[in-house]
Design an enzyme around this catalytic site. Structure first.
Site, PDB file in Angstrom:
ATOM      1  N   LYS A   1       4.943  32.940 -23.188  1.00  0.00           N
ATOM      2  CA  LYS A   1       4.296  33.863 -22.242  1.00  0.00           C
ATOM      3  C   LYS A   1       3.523  33.078 -21.175  1.00  0.00           C
ATOM      4  O   LYS A   1       3.221  31.891 -21.361  1.00  0.00           O
ATOM      5  CB  LYS A   1       3.348  34.793 -23.010  1.00  0.00           C
ATOM      6  CG  LYS A   1       2.198  34.074 -23.730  1.00  0.00           C
ATOM      7  CD  LYS A   1       1.510  35.009 -24.714  1.00  0.00           C
ATOM      8  CE  LYS A   1       0.377  34.292 -25.436  1.00  0.00           C
ATOM      9  NZ  LYS A   1      -0.114  35.058 -26.595  1.00  0.00           N
TER      10      LYS A   1
ATOM     11  N   TYR B   1     -17.630  21.862   2.006  1.00  0.00           N
ATOM     12  CA  TYR B   1     -18.188  23.155   2.381  1.00  0.00           C
ATOM     13  C   TYR B   1     -19.626  23.321   1.894  1.00  0.00           C
ATOM     14  O   TYR B   1     -19.990  22.849   0.819  1.00  0.00           O
ATOM     15  CB  TYR B   1     -17.344  24.279   1.762  1.00  0.00           C
ATOM     16  CG  TYR B   1     -16.033  24.520   2.480  1.00  0.00           C
ATOM     17  CD1 TYR B   1     -15.964  24.650   3.860  1.00  0.00           C
ATOM     18  CD2 TYR B   1     -14.853  24.633   1.753  1.00  0.00           C
ATOM     19  CE1 TYR B   1     -14.753  24.885   4.504  1.00  0.00           C
ATOM     20  CE2 TYR B   1     -13.639  24.859   2.383  1.00  0.00           C
ATOM     21  CZ  TYR B   1     -13.602  24.992   3.772  1.00  0.00           C
ATOM     22  OH  TYR B   1     -12.412  25.228   4.393  1.00  0.00           O
TER      23      TYR B   1
HETATM   24  C1  LIG Z   1      -0.223  34.256 -27.772  1.00  0.00           C
HETATM   25  C2  LIG Z   1       0.125  34.695 -29.133  1.00  0.00           C
HETATM   26  C3  LIG Z   1       0.530  33.761 -30.097  1.00  0.00           C
HETATM   27  C4  LIG Z   1       0.464  32.257 -29.897  1.00  0.00           C
HETATM   28  O1  LIG Z   1      -0.839  31.792 -30.205  1.00  0.00           O
HETATM   29  P1  LIG Z   1      -1.194  30.233 -30.161  1.00  0.00           P
HETATM   30  O2  LIG Z   1      -2.611  30.171 -30.596  1.00  0.00           O
HETATM   31  O3  LIG Z   1      -1.031  29.817 -28.726  1.00  0.00           O
HETATM   32  O4  LIG Z   1      -0.241  29.541 -31.051  1.00  0.00           O
HETATM   33  C5  LIG Z   1       0.994  34.247 -31.312  1.00  0.00           C
HETATM   34  N1  LIG Z   1       1.012  35.578 -31.574  1.00  0.00           N
HETATM   35  C6  LIG Z   1       0.591  36.501 -30.670  1.00  0.00           C
HETATM   36  C7  LIG Z   1       0.621  37.934 -31.031  1.00  0.00           C
HETATM   37  C8  LIG Z   1       0.125  36.091 -29.426  1.00  0.00           C
HETATM   38  O5  LIG Z   1      -0.312  36.995 -28.553  1.00  0.00           O
END
Ligand SMILES: *Cc1c(COP(=O)(O)O)cnc(C)c1O
Length: 366
Positions: free
Chosen positions: A37, A263
Site C-alpha cells: 500500500k 526564507y
Molecule cells: C499496513 C498493514 C499491515 C502491515 O503492517 P507492517 O507493520 O508494516 O508490517 C498489515 N496488516 C494490515 C491490516 C495493515 O493495514
C-alpha cells in the site's frame, strides 16, 4: 527522463534479503502476504510487487482499489487483498479480480448483493474481525451470524479470515496482544465449525512475526519489514534498507557573520559559514520540522545539518567543516538508523518518513 538530481534508489536485492529473513523465521508452509500500500511504503509499488511475485509472495495487499488497478494494469497476477475498499468501488473490485476486506454488516450486505446480481460464483472475500484495534472489523460476537449469512450465498466464499494487532511492537502490551490472539483463536474455531471449506487465517504484521511468531497461523502480512525496518534495533540491523534517498549539491555559498540564510531569514551566520543548497524540500517529503539545525543529511560521510527553514523544493545545509563541491552526492536517507533518527527528531516514525517521499522524486530500480 529523470528531471531531478534527487532520486530514490531502490534495491530489489535488499527486498529479497528482507523477504528471506522473514521467510526463515516462519514455518515452511506459512504464506507471506506482501503489503504494498501507499506506493509500497513510498517506494515503487509496481517494481516491488513484481519482485515479490517473482520471489514467492502468495498475496499482495493495498489499502484502496485505485492502488490495485495500477498493479493489475502492470500485469501482476497475484491475488490482491484490498484492505479498505469503498462500497462504491465494488464494481472495480470484481472487474479487476481484486479481493475485498469485508469488515462490517454494511460492507457484507453490499458485496453479497453485488455478487448475487452479477451471478458470481465463490467470489473470494476476506472477513476481518476486530479483536482490539478498534479500527475496522466485525465484532467478535458477530462471528456466527457472519458465517451463517455467507453460507447462504454461493456467490461468495471466504478466502481468508483475519484480524490486526494493535501493539505488536510494544512488549509492554504483551498481555493485551495475547488477549487479541486468544480472541482470534475463538473466531477460528467458530469458523471451523461453520464453514465446510478451510479459509486462510492470518493475524501478524511485521512486528507480530518478530514478537509473536507462534501466532503465524496460515499467512502473515509483512509491510515495513520488507522495506528494512523491524521496529526493533536488533532486527532492523539484520535487514537492508530498500530505498536510499540521494541528491546532489546544486550550489555552495560562502557567507559572512551576520548574513542570513533562506526564507524568513530564519538563520543568521555567527561567523564565516559555508552552505550547500540541495534540491529536495518539503514538497518532496522532507518535513519542515527538520529545519533550523534539527535534521541532517550526509555529505562525504559527514553529517551536514539543515540551516534555516526547509523550502518547498530545496534545503540548505551547513558544510563549513565538510570538504565538498557542487555536484557531490548527498545522502538524504542514508540507512535505517538515519531515518529512525530523523523520525525521532520530527516526532514521527519511519513509516511516515518513507511514505512521505513524494511522487516527484524519481525512482531508480536496481
Ligand atoms: C499496513 C498493514 C499491515 C502491515 O503492517 P507492517 O507493520 O508494516 O508490517 C498489515 N496488516 C494490515 C491490516 C495493515 O493495514
Amino acid at each position: 527522463m529523470t528531471n531531478h538530481a534527487t532520486i530514490l534508489e531502490l534495491s530489489t536485492e535488499a527486498l529479497q534479503h528482507n523477504f528471506n529473513f522473514f521467510k526463515a523465521r516462519l514455518k515452511p508452509q506459512t504464506k507471506i502476504l506482501g503489503v504494498v500500500k501507499a506506493f509500497a511504503y513510498g517506494s515503487e509499488a509496481i517494481a516491488i510487487a513484481k519482485h515479490l511475485e517473482k520471489i514467492g509472495a502468495s498475496y499482495l495487499a493495498v489499502a484502496y482499489v485505485k492502488e490495485a488497478l495500477s498493479l493489475r494494469n502492470a500485469g501482476i497476477n497475484l491475488p490482491i487483498l484490498i484492505l479498505h475498499p469503498q462500497i462504491n468501488q465494488y464494481e472495480f473490485i470484481v472487474k479487476y479480480k481484486l479481493e475485498p476486506n469485508i469488515y462490517s454488516q454494511r460492507s457484507l450486505d453490499a458485496f453479497i448483493d453485488l455478487a448475487n446480481q452479477k451471478k458470481l460464483s465463490n467470489y473470494p472475500i476476506h472477513i476481518k474481525f476486530n479483536t482490539g484495534l478498534n479500527r475496522l472489523g466485525f465484532d467478535v460476537a458477530q462471528v456466527e451470524a457472519v458465517f451463517n449469512q455467507v453460507n447462504k450465498h454461493d456467490s461468495v466464499m471466504v478466502a481468508s479470515v483475519f484480524s490486526h494487532l494493535a501493539a505488536s511492537e510494544d512488549l509492554s502490551e504483551k498481555e493485551f496482544t495475547q488477549s487479541q490472539i486468544q480472541s482470534f483463536k475463538k473466531v477460528i474455531s467458530q469458523c471451523e465449525k461453520q464453514l465446510i471449506y478451510k479459509p486462510i487465517f492470518h493475524l501478524l504484521n511485521t512486528s507480530g512475526v518478530i514478537n509473536y511468531n507462534e501466532a503465524q497461523f496460515d499467512m502473515v502480512r509483512i509491510g515495513i519489514g520488507l522495506y528494512g525496518f523491524g521496529n526493533d534495533d536488533k532486527i532492523t540491523a539484520q535487514l537492508k534498507l530498500v530505498g536510499v534517498l540521494k541528491s546532489k549539491i546544486s550550489q555552495i555559498h560562502h557567507l559572512k557573520a551576520g548574513d542570513s540564510v533562506g526564507y524568513n531569514r530564519a538563520y543568521f551566520a555567527k561567523a564565516d559559514l559555508t552552505t550547500a543548497t540541495i534540491p529536495i524540500g518539503h514538497a518532496d517529503g522532507i518535513s519542515r520540522q527538520l529545519g533550523n539545525g534539527k535534521g541532517y543529511v550526509y555529505i562525504n560521510n559527514q553529517k551536514a545539518f539543515i540551516v534555516g527553514n526547509v523550502c518547498m523544493d530545496m534545503l540548505m545545509v551547513n558544510v563549513t567543516n565538510i570538504d565538498c563541491a557542487e555536484g557531490d552526492v548527498v545522502l538524504v536517507f542514508k540507512n535505517q538508523q538515519h531515518i529512525e533518527d530523523l523520525a525521532q527528531i520530527q516526532g514521527s516514525i519511519p513509516y511516515e518518513l518513507l511514505t512521505a517521499i513524494s511522487q516527484r522524486v524519481d525512482r531508480i530500480i536496481s
